[in-house]
Write a protein that holds these residues in place. Structure first.
Motif, mmCIF file in Angstrom:
data_model
loop_
_atom_site.group_PDB
_atom_site.id
_atom_site.type_symbol
_atom_site.label_atom_id
_atom_site.label_comp_id
_atom_site.label_asym_id
_atom_site.label_seq_id
_atom_site.Cartn_x
_atom_site.Cartn_y
_atom_site.Cartn_z
ATOM 1 N N ASP A 49 -72.093 0.913 67.053
ATOM 2 C CA ASP A 49 -71.845 1.992 68.005
ATOM 3 C C ASP A 49 -70.373 1.957 68.407
ATOM 4 O O ASP A 49 -69.915 1.001 69.034
ATOM 5 C CB ASP A 49 -72.732 1.840 69.235
ATOM 6 C CG ASP A 49 -72.792 3.115 70.080
ATOM 7 O OD1 ASP A 49 -71.725 3.694 70.324
ATOM 8 O OD2 ASP A 49 -73.893 3.507 70.479
ATOM 9 N N THR A 50 -69.630 2.989 68.059
ATOM 10 C CA THR A 50 -68.192 2.996 68.325
ATOM 11 C C THR A 50 -67.851 3.426 69.741
ATOM 12 O O THR A 50 -66.704 3.285 70.166
ATOM 13 C CB THR A 50 -67.473 3.935 67.345
ATOM 14 O OG1 THR A 50 -67.995 5.261 67.503
ATOM 15 C CG2 THR A 50 -67.668 3.472 65.911
ATOM 16 N N ARG A 51 -68.850 3.924 70.486
ATOM 17 C CA ARG A 51 -68.547 4.469 71.807
ATOM 18 C C ARG A 51 -68.902 3.542 72.950
ATOM 19 O O ARG A 51 -68.266 3.585 74.006
ATOM 20 C CB ARG A 51 -69.284 5.807 72.000
ATOM 21 C CG ARG A 51 -68.797 6.902 71.075
ATOM 22 C CD ARG A 51 -69.496 8.212 71.374
ATOM 23 N NE ARG A 51 -69.206 8.680 72.727
ATOM 24 C CZ ARG A 51 -69.819 9.707 73.312
ATOM 25 N NH1 ARG A 51 -70.780 10.353 72.651
ATOM 26 N NH2 ARG A 51 -69.494 10.074 74.525
ATOM 27 N N ALA A 81 -67.486 1.059 77.722
ATOM 28 C CA ALA A 81 -67.077 2.126 76.814
ATOM 29 C C ALA A 81 -66.005 1.592 75.883
ATOM 30 O O ALA A 81 -64.987 1.061 76.336
ATOM 31 C CB ALA A 81 -66.554 3.314 77.608
ATOM 32 N N GLY A 94 -64.872 3.528 73.097
ATOM 33 C CA GLY A 94 -64.202 4.613 72.387
ATOM 34 C C GLY A 94 -64.152 5.867 73.234
ATOM 35 O O GLY A 94 -65.189 6.343 73.723
ATOM 36 N N GLN A 114 -63.385 9.937 73.850
ATOM 37 C CA GLN A 114 -63.446 11.189 73.112
ATOM 38 C C GLN A 114 -62.946 12.321 73.993
ATOM 39 O O GLN A 114 -63.199 12.334 75.208
ATOM 40 C CB GLN A 114 -64.882 11.517 72.686
ATOM 41 C CG GLN A 114 -65.443 10.658 71.586
ATOM 42 C CD GLN A 114 -66.845 11.110 71.192
ATOM 43 O OE1 GLN A 114 -67.523 11.822 71.945
ATOM 44 N NE2 GLN A 114 -67.282 10.722 70.008
ATOM 45 N N PRO A 160 -66.231 14.981 75.362
ATOM 46 C CA PRO A 160 -67.203 14.035 74.799
ATOM 47 C C PRO A 160 -68.630 14.573 74.747
ATOM 48 O O PRO A 160 -69.056 15.365 75.607
ATOM 49 C CB PRO A 160 -67.111 12.851 75.758
ATOM 50 C CG PRO A 160 -66.670 13.442 77.052
ATOM 51 C CD PRO A 160 -65.733 14.560 76.687
ATOM 52 N N LEU A 191 -73.833 10.775 76.249
ATOM 53 C CA LEU A 191 -74.104 9.432 75.752
ATOM 54 C C LEU A 191 -75.218 8.810 76.581
ATOM 55 O O LEU A 191 -75.071 8.626 77.798
ATOM 56 C CB LEU A 191 -72.840 8.578 75.846
ATOM 57 C CG LEU A 191 -72.934 7.140 75.326
ATOM 58 C CD1 LEU A 191 -73.340 7.103 73.857
ATOM 59 C CD2 LEU A 191 -71.597 6.433 75.506
ATOM 60 N N SER A 248 -66.225 8.556 80.339
ATOM 61 C CA SER A 248 -65.180 7.593 80.677
ATOM 62 C C SER A 248 -63.913 8.314 81.097
ATOM 63 O O SER A 248 -63.466 9.266 80.442
ATOM 64 C CB SER A 248 -64.870 6.697 79.478
ATOM 65 O OG SER A 248 -66.001 5.923 79.144
ATOM 66 N N GLU A 266 -59.685 4.045 79.456
ATOM 67 C CA GLU A 266 -60.084 3.225 78.318
ATOM 68 C C GLU A 266 -60.816 1.975 78.790
ATOM 69 O O GLU A 266 -60.430 1.344 79.775
ATOM 70 C CB GLU A 266 -58.845 2.836 77.508
ATOM 71 C CG GLU A 266 -59.178 2.260 76.143
ATOM 72 C CD GLU A 266 -57.936 2.111 75.278
ATOM 73 O OE1 GLU A 266 -58.066 2.217 74.051
ATOM 74 O OE2 GLU A 266 -56.839 1.904 75.836
#
Length: 733
Positions: free
Chosen positions: A647-649, A669, A671, A673, A676, A679, A714, A717
């Motif tokens: 899972d990249t997110r 989090a 990743g 976006q 977004p 999620l 998010s 970062e």
């Protein structure tokens, strides 16, 4: 009865609550392995073994004209080298005449209540009268050499342990150059192997690989279990997931060099063996001498990796970890290493302690640099006497001042190492592991002491114990900051040099056993440059281990994810460090660093004197919050909700109390976006029909598990969230 023996069929069946393990004494005394998996009765499953006349697979002499009876194709309980089984084996022996065959056949067996013990080695334990033990004795009739196979069964916990003991009952010397602890043969399952690889500062990364024809192995030749590979392996079916499917865990309770090897043979059977690494091992056994081999703990799960994880967490918490700190709350600590490195004095340490006390932190740990001539890593190791000039007083006085503040006090040691620039090395250069006539291999500018020698072990122990007798301590961090090479002991004859690695580990365990017995109130934390010796063997002595020298919260997501498969969360040393991080330079929010570090034995690794008032207030809140969740984190069930590899997110995990009345959801989090997508993360382990409160709202457990939680978008970062989960009172019966 957990262990059954059918006299008529000569079948042994080991049963736990959810699993069964079966062996059979077949023709000619050959001990077959017939089954390991979901619980069954005690019927003879050897009918599943297909026998055939296979070319170039020979037959034992006593099989006479039966060409279908071949050790090269049968599933065996403890395979030997040189007798017609060409697959990977457990034992190889050199006899005085130079021959190298050994042929173990069934001789006898014993059944006992309770658990066997392994003198000088870590092993799982349970209460007196609990569980059962099976000992099967095999014999090589030509030489009289015997092996005892030990099996411990704890029914309710689904634990089956394996160990072995080689006994030279013959009249001639033998040399063991391979002596592994166990074998598992699977006759009709194509399996994946999950292992946990890595490097210094990035340990126990998850990797799942389909087993293919031929041999595939992981292991260590470094003298420790190592950062590179961990002695915990999972075999699983291809369809197995976190929540569904068959998987087999093998945890090796050993802290030295090891081998874990799998082979898919010519007829698609899978063999797995595990034990002491043979590349750095030989052992001479004279007449009447014996060698105990380390234990492995086996657990089977039909409920995927999660079921396996929960069983291992419970097993290690209850049946490996020992002593006063087994369930006692461990203090939140501040370690001065990343705050000061070698640049400290007594005043600077007391300033950190003053701030720590104000913030609710419970213990100050003094790391490397307090002893000998030690202002960098080039000198001083081995000289375990206090540098009073640097501390501006004695260590006893420093400890007293810290305790007067209301804090506990801990101390770092690296007893297995020596600097060439040290009084100890100048007096005893032959005490270091190095080969005469060759320049030694340095690592971190240090050498390894030959702990296989009793005089070395005793001298270092006396120095360490003198400090522990004089100074009030509640904690020791036992470190080891290099791998072992240039294997040679000045105290061993040429024919016994191959015993060095294992003798080293045995005396390490001896030291740790004496230390924990003499100072039971001291919390011992293991360390080897972080996670270079993170194994169940060390957990028998140290109830927690510094998980990694990498304190970067985002990299810790993978490190702690992999560690969680076989080791309880409470065994994981995990600290909040400075941002930007000292290892990676990454910047992460305070809340994220706190969230990740709370998935372990919690602490701090930074200079409190350099923080703002706002940051100090955040620490005060984190410490208070962690303490409120302590029992849930250390004693509850742990769930991996997402994988940082897939899972990249988001990476998410969850704690649930055993009674399912409370939980804690955590997510980071990983990743960002633009614009977004929504999620959601599905929770686990709750009561479906019960009502839970999360963030001031009420949900049925089945809603949280089947629908999930919608995470906020998010705004920065690596943003994190922690949501307490509480069962509403009105739902209690």
């Amino acid at each position: 009865m957990a262990i059954l023996y059918n006299e008529k069929t000569k079948v042994f069946t080991l049963q736990t609550k959810n699993s069964a393990y079966q062996m059979k004494v077949a023709e000619h005394g050959v001990l077959l392995h017939t089954y390991y998996g979901q619980k069954i009765g005690d019927g003879d499953l050897s009918y599943l073994i297909m026998r055939a006349d296979r070319g170039f697979s020979g037959n034992p002499y006593e099989a006479e004209k039966d060409r279908t009876f071949s050790l090269d194709c049968l599933p065996l309980e403890y395979p030997c080298f040189g007798i017609g089984d060409y697959r990977t084996d457990c034992i190889q022996v050199i006899h005085e005449d130079g021959s190298n065959s050994i042929d173990f056949r069934y001789k006898s067996h014993e059944l006992h209540k309770g658990k066997y013990s392994l003198k000088g080695l870590p092993s799982m334990y349970w209460e007196e009268g609990e569980g059962e033990t099976l000992i099967i004795r095999l014999e090589d009739k030509t030489t009289g050499v015997e092996i005892k196979l030990y099996y411990g069964v704890l029914y309710e916990k689904d634990i089956i342990t394996r160990a072995a003991e080689v006994i030279n009952s013959g009249r001639k010397n033998i040399i063991l150059n391979r002596a592994l602890s166990l074998c598992l043969d699977f006759t009709n399952d194509r399996l994946d192997m999950v292992h946990f690889y890595g490097k210094h500062a990035m340990e126990r990364e998850f990797e799942r690989t389909p087993l293919h024809h031929g041999r595939q192995s992981i292991g260590s030749v470094r003298g420790t279990s190592s950062h590179q590979h961990n002695p915990f392996v999972i075999l699983c079916k291809k369809e197995t997931t976190e929540d569904y499917g068959d998987c087999y865990g093998i945890s090796f309770l050993y802290s030295g060099s090891f081998l874990a090897e799998a082979e898919v043979d010519q007829i698609d059977q899978t063999r797995f063996v595990m034990g002491i690494q043979p590349d750095t091992f030989t052992w001479k056994l004279g007449e009447g001498e014996r060698l105990l081999l380390p234990e492995a703990a086996l657990i089977y799960s039909h409920e995927g990796f999660t079921g396996l994880t929960h069983r291992y967490h419970d097993a290690i918490r209850e049946h490996v970890v020992r002593g006063e700190w087994k369930h006692k709350k461990r203090p939140v600590l501040i370690n001065n290493w990343e705050a000061t490195y070698f640049d400290f004095d007594g005043d600077k340490l007391l300033a950190i302690a003053t701030d720590a006390k104000e913030l609710g932190i419970e213990m100050l740990v003094l790391d490397d640099g307090w002893f000998g001539k030690r202002d960098n890593d080039l000198s001083g190791l081995g000289d375990w006497y206090v540098n009073e000039k640097k501390l501006k007083g004695s260590l006893k006085e420093l400890s007293q001042k810290v305790h007067d503040m209301g804090l506990k006090f801990g101390l770092w040691f690296e007893p297995e190492m020596v600097s060439e620039d040290s009084s100890l090395y100048r007096a005893h250069p032959d005490w270091a592991i190095k080969i005469p006539g060759r320049n030694p291999n340095r690592s971190r500018s240090q050498l390894v002491l030959d702990f296989s020698r009793d005089e070395v072990y005793q001298a270092v122990k006396d120095m360490v114990f003198q400090i522990l007798d004089e100074v009030e301590l509640e904690y020791i961090k036992w470190d080891m900051n290099r791998s072992i090479t240039n294997l040679y002991s000045a105290a061993l004859p040429a024919e016994r040099q191959g015993e060095l690695s294992h003798r080293y580990v045995l005396n390490l365990y001896r030291f740790l056993e004496e230390l924990t017995a003499r100072y039971p109130h001291i919390l011992l934390e293991g360390c080897s440059g972080g996670g270079g010796r993170f194994d169940a063997g060390m957990l028998y002595y140290a109830p927690q281990i510094w998980c990694s020298d990498d304190t970067d919260a985002i990299e810790r997501l993978k490190i702690q994810y992999g560690t969680s498969f076989g080791y309880p969360i409470g065994t994981v040393g995990s600290h909040v460090s400075a941002s930007p991080n000292h290892q990676t330079g990454r910047r992460t929010p305070w809340e994220t660093r706190g969230t990740v570090a709370m998935a372990g034995s919690f602490g701090y690794e930074l200079d409190l004197n350099k923080l703002t008032a706002e940051e100090k207030e955040l620490i005060r809140g984190q410490v208070k919050e962690y303490n409120s969740y302590y029992g849930l984190i250390h004693e509850g069930d742990y769930y991996r909700l997402t994988s940082p590899y897939e899972d990249t997110r988001v990476t998410a995990w969850q704690f649930v109390s055993k009674d399912k009345k409370e939980g804690l959801f955590c997510a980071v989090a990983t990743g960002l976006q633009a614009n977004p997508s929504p999620l959601t993360v599905k929770l686990k382990g709750l009561i479906p029909e019960a009502i839970y409160e999360v963030e001031g709202k009420e949900y049925a457990g089945e809603m949280l598990m089947l629908g999930g939680i919608l995470l906020p978008a998010s705004s920065e970062e690596y943003q994190a969230c922690r949501y307490p989960i509480r069962l509403k009172k009105e739902t209690l019966q």
